[in-house]
Write a protein that holds these residues in place. Structure first.
Motif, PDB file in Angstrom:
ATOM      1  N   ARG A   1      -1.336   3.991   0.060  1.00 58.12           N
ATOM      2  CA  ARG A   1      -0.438   4.550  -0.185  1.00 58.12           C
ATOM      3  C   ARG A   1       1.230   5.026  -0.233  1.00 58.12           C
ATOM      4  O   ARG A   1       2.027   4.928  -0.988  1.00 58.12           O
ATOM      5  CB  ARG A   1       0.505   4.239   1.816  1.00 58.12           C
ATOM      6  N   GLU A   2       1.691   2.884  -1.207  1.00 59.28           N
ATOM      7  CA  GLU A   2       2.618   3.351  -2.193  1.00 59.28           C
ATOM      8  C   GLU A   2       2.358   3.527  -3.160  1.00 59.28           C
ATOM      9  O   GLU A   2       3.229   4.058  -3.610  1.00 59.28           O
ATOM     10  CB  GLU A   2       2.349   1.223  -1.495  1.00 59.28           C
TER      11      GLU A   2
ATOM     12  N   GLN B   1      -7.109  -2.970   4.510  1.00 55.95           N
ATOM     13  CA  GLN B   1      -5.939  -3.181   5.230  1.00 55.95           C
ATOM     14  C   GLN B   1      -4.969  -2.838   4.209  1.00 55.95           C
ATOM     15  O   GLN B   1      -4.104  -1.951   3.627  1.00 55.95           O
ATOM     16  CB  GLN B   1      -4.970  -3.864   5.624  1.00 55.95           C
ATOM     17  N   ARG B   2      -4.548  -3.862   3.543  1.00 55.35           N
ATOM     18  CA  ARG B   2      -4.228  -3.969   1.732  1.00 55.35           C
ATOM     19  C   ARG B   2      -4.716  -2.762   0.879  1.00 55.35           C
ATOM     20  O   ARG B   2      -3.838  -2.569   0.335  1.00 55.35           O
ATOM     21  CB  ARG B   2      -5.104  -5.466   1.499  1.00 55.35           C
TER      22      ARG B   2
ATOM     23  N   GLN C   1      -5.588   0.426   2.082  1.00 53.58           N
ATOM     24  CA  GLN C   1      -4.823   1.353   2.216  1.00 53.58           C
ATOM     25  C   GLN C   1      -2.810   1.073   1.704  1.00 53.58           C
ATOM     26  O   GLN C   1      -2.203   2.205   1.959  1.00 53.58           O
ATOM     27  CB  GLN C   1      -5.307   1.112   3.774  1.00 53.58           C
ATOM     28  N   THR C   2      -2.833  -0.003   2.364  1.00 54.97           N
ATOM     29  CA  THR C   2      -1.194   0.027   1.705  1.00 54.97           C
ATOM     30  C   THR C   2      -0.948   0.354   0.606  1.00 54.97           C
ATOM     31  O   THR C   2       0.232   1.045   0.270  1.00 54.97           O
ATOM     32  CB  THR C   2      -0.638  -1.951   2.339  1.00 54.97           C
ATOM     33  N   GLU C   3      -1.904  -0.612  -0.343  1.00 51.07           N
ATOM     34  CA  GLU C   3      -1.552  -0.687  -1.719  1.00 51.07           C
ATOM     35  C   GLU C   3      -1.691   1.253  -1.814  1.00 51.07           C
ATOM     36  O   GLU C   3      -0.409   1.569  -2.995  1.00 51.07           O
ATOM     37  CB  GLU C   3      -2.682  -0.591  -2.355  1.00 51.07           C
TER      38      GLU C   3
END
Lengths: 253, 124
Positions: free
Chosen positions: B119-120, B112-113, B115-117
């Motif tokens: 995306r950002e 999850q981390r 994927q978030t990174e």
């Protein structure tokens, strides 16, 4: 923590049927349990354990998500393992405020409310009365004389133990105590005689796994979020033999 | 309180939570019962390999055992079972199972981390 309560049989039967419906299974159809576990995202390990142990379940809520795990004793006959899976499904999906527990299933211990609930739920989830009744030929129902071939057909269709099926037939008043005793004899050899494989009555291969643990580890490695060493240690924890994992080469034809 | 005392105290609390005797824990670790007593009172240091084994049995991370009163703030390890009914090989399997559970949760968090990174990163 909320007080544990022993539920009424009818309530647990209803919960079992509703749970089946939630997962798109009619109350007359058999469920391939490992396939179900895979579909609903339960990570399940099958490991050899002592006879004191049937199974264990863990439910963890984290960051708005719920993760569910179970471990089943693979040293028990497959029919019995299937009952244990259904028992653990109660803890993981039906019981409120559940975190974890180790279970010795099938005792229907009324002094341990949630274990009693899980056992009773498992009975109706694995083999609902409707499923049983629709599988018995009308003539056998009419004469109240269930044949061995019907018993074998049902236990293989629903992959349950002979002992379990006989209890169920007795509960529904479809066999007598004497018949139950008779049908309990020479289970493996009679099955063989009727051409059924023995896998239901024997323990399964140890170390099997259901779930996306391995693919998750693989995704993390592919996205370079874990090192090769970390990936190997994750797979080793799952019980994989590291010499069988080859990250570089394609499989030989 | 010294580090040995903190670890010892945690071992005793987790062991009591599992309703295990010192003798059963000694059997699981492959050490003598008096040694467990020394570990728990903090008069002997617990070797790293034993810390790892204990952490798996208790369903926590090894570093949790270095925190004061870890048993009080690790709700997920409220394991209701009587360890005395199980044999040592069962305890090993249970410890291994908990390790798999812990790994799985850590992998999900890591993914999850990641994927978030990602995306950002692509959004900036």
């Amino acid at each position: 923590m909320a007080k544990q309560k022993k539920e009424k049989v009818q309530v647990l039967e209803q919960k079992a049927i509703l749970q089946r419906q939630k997962w798109n299974y009619h109350s007359t159809e058999p469920i391939q349990l490992k396939k179900l576990l895979f579909e609903i995202g339960v990570v399940a390990l099958f490991r050899p354990m002592s006879l004191q142990f049937s199974g264990m379940a863990i439910r963890i809520r984290k960051g708005g998500e719920t993760f569910r795990f179970m471990m089943i004793n693979s040293d028990m006959p497959v029919g019995r393992q299937n009952f244990t899976i259904c028992h653990e499904l109660y803890h993981l999906y039906v019981q409120e405020n559940f975190e974890t527990r180790i279970c010795k299933v099938g005792s229907f211990d009324k002094k341990d409310p949630e274990e009693y609930n899980a056992d009773t739920f498992a009975v109706h989830f694995l083999l609902p009365a409707e499923a049983l009744l629709t599988r018995i030929p009308a003539q056998e129902l009419d004469n109240r004389s269930i044949s061995l071939s019907t018993i074998l057909r049902i236990e293989h269709l629903f992959e349950c133990s002979r002992e379990f099926l006989l209890i169920r037939l007795k509960e529904l008043n479809l066999i007598t105590d004497q018949e139950r005793e008779q049908f309990q004899k020479s289970v493996k050899s009679t099955a063989q005689r009727y051409g059924f494989p023995p896998y239901l009555y024997t323990k399964s291969a140890a170390e099997s796994v259901v779930g996306d643990y391995a693919s998750l580890a693989n995704d993390l490695f592919d996205s370079e979020l874990v090192s090769e060493n970390h990936y190997y240690s994750l797979m080793e924890d799952l019980g994989f033999d590291l010499s069988e994992i080859d990250l570089q080469e394609d499989e030989a034809e | 309180m010294t580090e040995d005392h903190i670890i010892g105290n945690n071992i005793r609390q987790f062991r009591e939570r599992l309703e295990m005797s010192q003798q059963e824990l000694a059997g699981f670790l492959g050490v003598t019962t008096p040694l467990i007593s020394y570990y728990e009172t903090g008069s002997r240091s617990v070797p790293t390999d034993k810390i790892d084994k204990l952490a798996s049995l208790f369903g926590v991370d090894a570093y949790d055992l270095f925190e004061e009163n870890a048993a009080h703030h690790t709700a997920n390890t409220a394991f209701a079972f009587r360890a005395s009914e199980l044999v040592n090989s069962d305890l090993e399997q249970i410890a291994q199972f908990r390790k798999v559970v812990k790994n799985y949760i850590n992998m999900k968090t890591l993914l999850q981390r990641g994927q978030t990174e990602e995306r950002e990163g692509s959004g900036s």
